[in-house]
Design a protein around this motif. Structure first.
Motif, PDB file in Angstrom:
ATOM      1  N   ILE A 328      72.821  35.048 -83.658  1.00 63.13           N
ATOM      2  CA  ILE A 328      72.417  35.525 -84.976  1.00 63.13           C
ATOM      3  C   ILE A 328      71.157  36.373 -84.891  1.00 63.13           C
ATOM      4  O   ILE A 328      71.045  37.425 -85.549  1.00 63.13           O
ATOM      5  N   LEU A 329      70.207  35.964 -84.074  1.00 62.71           N
ATOM      6  CA  LEU A 329      68.974  36.739 -83.932  1.00 62.71           C
ATOM      7  C   LEU A 329      69.252  38.124 -83.346  1.00 62.71           C
ATOM      8  O   LEU A 329      68.686  39.127 -83.800  1.00 62.71           O
ATOM      9  N   LYS A 330      70.121  38.202 -82.359  1.00 60.38           N
ATOM     10  CA  LYS A 330      70.465  39.508 -81.786  1.00 60.38           C
ATOM     11  C   LYS A 330      71.196  40.365 -82.822  1.00 60.38           C
ATOM     12  O   LYS A 330      70.940  41.581 -82.939  1.00 60.38           O
ATOM     13  N   GLN A 331      72.106  39.766 -83.568  1.00 63.96           N
ATOM     14  CA  GLN A 331      72.801  40.508 -84.625  1.00 63.96           C
ATOM     15  C   GLN A 331      71.798  41.120 -85.597  1.00 63.96           C
ATOM     16  O   GLN A 331      71.886  42.308 -85.955  1.00 63.96           O
ATOM     17  N   LEU A 332      70.826  40.326 -86.035  1.00 63.71           N
ATOM     18  CA  LEU A 332      69.858  40.815 -87.011  1.00 63.71           C
ATOM     19  C   LEU A 332      68.927  41.858 -86.405  1.00 63.71           C
ATOM     20  O   LEU A 332      68.510  42.801 -87.093  1.00 63.71           O
ATOM     21  N   GLU A 333      68.593  41.718 -85.137  1.00 59.20           N
ATOM     22  CA  GLU A 333      67.781  42.748 -84.476  1.00 59.20           C
ATOM     23  C   GLU A 333      68.492  44.095 -84.510  1.00 59.20           C
ATOM     24  O   GLU A 333      67.861  45.147 -84.688  1.00 59.20           O
ATOM     25  N   ILE A 334      69.815  44.068 -84.356  1.00 58.76           N
ATOM     26  CA  ILE A 334      70.593  45.303 -84.397  1.00 58.76           C
ATOM     27  C   ILE A 334      70.649  45.862 -85.812  1.00 58.76           C
ATOM     28  O   ILE A 334      70.446  47.055 -86.045  1.00 58.76           O
ATOM     29  N   LEU A 335      70.889  44.981 -86.790  1.00 56.53           N
ATOM     30  CA  LEU A 335      71.027  45.445 -88.166  1.00 56.53           C
ATOM     31  C   LEU A 335      69.714  45.946 -88.744  1.00 56.53           C
ATOM     32  O   LEU A 335      69.699  46.906 -89.531  1.00 56.53           O
ATOM     33  N   GLU A 336      68.603  45.315 -88.383  1.00 56.06           N
ATOM     34  CA  GLU A 336      67.316  45.695 -88.970  1.00 56.06           C
ATOM     35  C   GLU A 336      66.685  46.910 -88.302  1.00 56.06           C
ATOM     36  O   GLU A 336      65.725  47.486 -88.826  1.00 56.06           O
TER      37      GLU A 336
END
Length: 338
Positions: A328-336
């Motif tokens: 989840i943290l990697k996903q959000l790093e990509i989205l943000e």
């Protein structure tokens, strides 16, 4: 199965009615106890005996509730997650989990300090089309993969009525709407990328947010994974395209669970989660003599009930939840990322 987890829904719009309520009632390990409905009281029509609270504060004050499902607008997830945890509840949060990785870290740390569990509702891992793609990759039939495309396209030229998706606020726009599905599928299948490059676009008239995105995920050994979404596609292309040394696999988006649930078909009814005939994936293989063979690959039945079973096993038996915090943290790093 003796332990029953008393559960509350923060909202009863489409997601509560379609993506949560039917599965909570179909799974013997959950009791759908209460919901928040500020205006229209519709939940009782679908779930006899359910309690309908007028406010989220009243819902969280219910001491019998152990698990809260946060299915509210995207920008509210962060604050509601903290409120629910501080009220002593475990939480299952819809995508996007939060708007930023910093917010996610704060929630994960708060949950750990309070001895509560946090789950993220990445239901598209349990789509029939994606589970078929996953089985093809795991079988190694395609050999070394070089190029993978995941798409989630629609045609919606007009500006939508849900302001939290269409206004320039936290976690709005197409990348925060469909991006969590596609990026999660890629990360769950291939792991965390070494690097990524993202392109956003605004193509609808008067749009204030992105309605196109393309993200290139770079993996070791020259594996290139591309996830795309566009709101102005009239001719929907195959959603899953994979190319490897030994062949290719092409599959359109064919999961029927949402369509069936909208029709009132329940998860435990015969035929649930079974793709229509003609929606099979196409597997093309090539041998050392350059001979090509083609096969149609049907999907196995799928159900989001497996997600709720994973939540149950994690709460009751401390089994690892399939969607990890690191993912989840990697996903959000990509989205943000800008």
């Amino acid at each position: 199965m003796t332990k029953v987890i008393t559960t509350g829904l923060m909202a009863y719009g489409m997601s509560g009615k379609i993506f949560h309520g039917p599965f909570l009632t179909a799974h013997p390990g959950f009791k759908l106890h209460a919901v928040t409905e500020r205006n229209q009281k519709n939940a009782e029509k679908d779930f006899t005996g359910i309690i309908s609270y007028n406010s989220i504060e009243d819902l969280l004050a219910d001491q019998s509730i152990e698990l809260i499902i946060i299915n509210t607008p995207n920008y509210t997830h962060y604050n509601y997650a903290k409120q629910a945890l501080n009220a002593g509840k475990h939480i299952l949060v819809e995508k996007p989990f939060t708007a930023t990785s910093a917010e996610a870290i704060e929630i994960f740390e708060l949950a750990e300090n309070l001895g509560k569990q946090v789950f993220v509702y990445q239901n598209r891992r349990w789509d029939s089309d994606f589970t078929t793609v996953k089985s093809i990759v795991k079988s190694n039939k395609l050999g070394k993969l070089s190029e993978v495309h995941f798409r989630f396209d629609r045609y919606k030229a007009s500006i939508g009525v849900k302001s939290f998706k269409e206004e320039p606020i936290a976690a709005s726009g197409l990348q925060y709407d469909l991006g969590p599905h596609l990026v999660d599928q890629a990360i769950s299948l291939f792991g965390q990328p070494q690097s990524f490059h993202k392109i956003l676009g605004r193509n609808r008239e008067n749009t204030q947010v992105d309605d196109f995105f393309s993200i290139h995920l770079n993996y070791p050994d020259s594996l290139n994974v591309f996830v795309h979404s566009n709101m102005l596609i009239t001719d929907i292309q195959p959603s899953f395209v994979l190319h490897g040394k030994n062949g290719s696999f092409i599959k359109e988006r064919a999961d029927v669970q949402e369509e069936q649930l909208l029709k009132g078909i329940k998860p435990n009814e015969p035929g649930f989660g079974i793709e229509a005939k003609g929606k099979e994936g196409k597997l093309t293989l090539i041998n050392e003599n350059s001979d090509r063979t083609k096969r149609l690959i049907p999907s196995k039945p799928a159900t989001y009930l497996a997600l709720f079973e994973a939540v149950y096993q994690s709460l009751v038996n401390q089994a690892p939840f399939p969607v990890s915090q690191d993912e989840i943290l990697k996903q959000l790093e990509i989205l943000e990322a800008e």
